[in-house]
Enzyme design. Structure first.
Site, short mmCIF file in Angstrom:
data_model
loop_
_atom_site.label_atom_id
_atom_site.label_comp_id
_atom_site.label_asym_id
_atom_site.label_seq_id
_atom_site.Cartn_x
_atom_site.Cartn_y
_atom_site.Cartn_z
CE LYS A 58 -4.45 -1.32 0.35
NZ LYS A 58 -5.55 -0.78 -0.48
CB SER A 313 -0.69 -8.05 -0.83
OG SER A 313 -1.47 -8.84 0.06
#
Length: 332
Positions: A58, A313
Site C-alpha cells: 500500500k 501483498s
C-alpha cells in the site's frame, strides 16, 4: 461511467516518483513440494511486498498520490479510510512530506496495524465494521476540516502507484507465464494487471479472493459491480480483503486486463501461510497468502504455466495469530 485507464507512462512516472519511499521488492523462489522446484518442471516466485517499509504494498499508491499534492493541500492535511495497511501507507508518506494524517478505521482492525499507524503519528477515528461507514465518516470530516482524501483504491494515481509492483515483476522476469495478485477494492490487481499486460500481453493475470468475501469474483462473472454486505465480507480472516465492493476505476482496469478471478477457502489461506513460511521464511498476513493458496490448491482453475509469480501483498499480522496458524495441522 467510463473511466480512462492508467498508461505505462503513468506507471513509469510513478516508479520514479516513489523510489525514495517504496523499495523495489525481490522475487523469492518458493519450492513447494510436489508443485514447484525439487525436480518439478515449474517455478513459483513470491513478490515479497511484505518487505516494504510498512510491511505491505500500500505504500506504493499512497506515496504516489501524496507526493503529487500541492503545498496548500499538504498544509490542509490528508485523510483516508482503511482497515490497516493503507492507513500505514498514508501515515508513512504523509510524515515524509510533513502533512497531518487522519485515518478512519473499523473497530475490528487488527491491533498490530492500529499500533503501527499510531506510531507513525497518524490520528485514528474509529467507526463500525462496514466499509460504507468508513467512507461516510471520512466524507463528514472532509466537510468539517478540509482534509485531502487519499482513497485506498478507486483513484488513478493510487492505481499507478500500485502498478509499479507489476512493472518490477516484468522488468525482473519478463518471461513469466502467470501472475496472481490478491483483490479486494482492486487497487493492487488493477495496477499489476495494467503493468503486466502493457509490457507482456501473453502473460496471464489472475486475481485471488477469499470465497467468504468473493464480491469481485461475482462482479467479474456478472460483468458489473456487485456489493456484498459487511456481515459477509467481515467473516474472512484476511482482514485486508474485506471491502464490500471493487472500485469503479479498478473494475474498469480489471475488465480490460485481468484473465480471471479465483476464490480460496479459509483453510487454504491458513495452509498457504504455513507453506510460505516453510518454503521462504517470509511471513505473510492472511491477505498476503491468498495468491499462493490459489497456486497450491486451485491449479485446475488456473492456466497451465512453467513460471508463476504470486504477490505476497503484506506481512502485518498479530504474532499470536501467526503462532496459532503455524502450529495447526493441515487437514486439506
Amino acid at each position: 461511467m467510463k473511466h480512462s485507464l492508467v498508461s505505462i507512462a503513468d506507471i513509469r512516472a510513478a516508479a520514479t516518483r516513489i523510489a525514495h519511499i517504496a523499495i523495489r521488492t525481490p522475487l523469492i523462489e518458493a519450492a513447494f513440494p510436489g508443485l514447484s522446484g525439487h525436480g518439478t518442471s515449474k517455478k513459483i516466485y513470491l513478490k515479497a511486498e511484505s518487505l516494504q517499509p510498512i510491511g505491505a504494498f500500500k505504500i506504493r499508491g499512497a506515496a504516489n498520490k501524496i507526493l503529487q499534492l500541492t503545498p496548500e493541500e499538504i498544509a490542509r492535511g490528508v485523510i483516508t479510510y482503511s482497515s490497516g495497511n493503507h492507513a500505514q501507507g498514508v501515515a508513512y508518506a504523509a510524515r515524509a512530506v510533513g502533512a497531518k494524517a487522519v485515518i478512519v478505521m473499523p473497530s475490528n482492525a487488527p491491533a498490530v496495524k492500529r499500533a503501527a499507524t499510531l506510531a507513525m503519528g497518524a490520528e485514528i477515528v474509529d467507526v463500525g465494521i462496514a466499509s460504507s461507514e468508513r467512507l461516510a465518516k471520512s466524507d463528514e470530516l472532509v466537510r468539517r476540516h478540509g482534509y485531502v482524501v487519499i482513497p485506498p483504491y478507486d483513484d488513478e494515481q493510487i492505481i499507478a502507484g500500485q502498478a509499479t509492483c507489476g512493472l518490477e515483476i516484468i522488468e525482473e522476469l519478463p518471461a513469466v507465464d502467470l501472475v496472481l495478485a490478491p483483490v479486494s477494492g482492486g487497487g493492487l490487481l488493477s495496477g499489476v494487471a495494467t503493468a503486466v499486460k502493457s509490457l507482456s500481453p501473453c502473460t496471464k493475470v489472475y486475481g485471488i479472493e477469499p470465497e467468504l468475501a468473493g464480491d469481485t469474483a461475482e462482479s467479474f462473472r456478472a460483468g458489473s459491480i456487485v456489493t456484498w454486505p459487511a456481515e459477509l465480507t467481515s467473516r474472512t480472516l484476511a482482514d485486508g480483503l474485506r471491502t464490500q465492493s471493487v472500485g469503479e476505476r479498478n473494475f474498469a482496469h480489471i475488465q480490460a486486463f485481468v484473465d480471471g478471478i479465483v476464490t480460496v477457502t479459509e483453510a487454504e489461506i491458513r495452509s498457504a501461510m504455513r507453506a510460505i513460511v516453510a518454503a521462504t521464511r517470509l511471513v505473510p498476513e492472511p491477505s498476503g497468502a491468498v495468491a499462493a493458496a490459489a497456486l497450491l490448491f486451485h491449479a485446475h482453475e488456473l492456466p497451465v504455466y512453467n513460471t508463476a509469480i504470486a504477490v505476497v501483498s503484506g506481512g502485518n499480522l498479530d504474532p499470536a495469530l501467526l503462532a496459532q496458524i503455524l502450529t495447526e495441522s493441515d487437514t486439506l
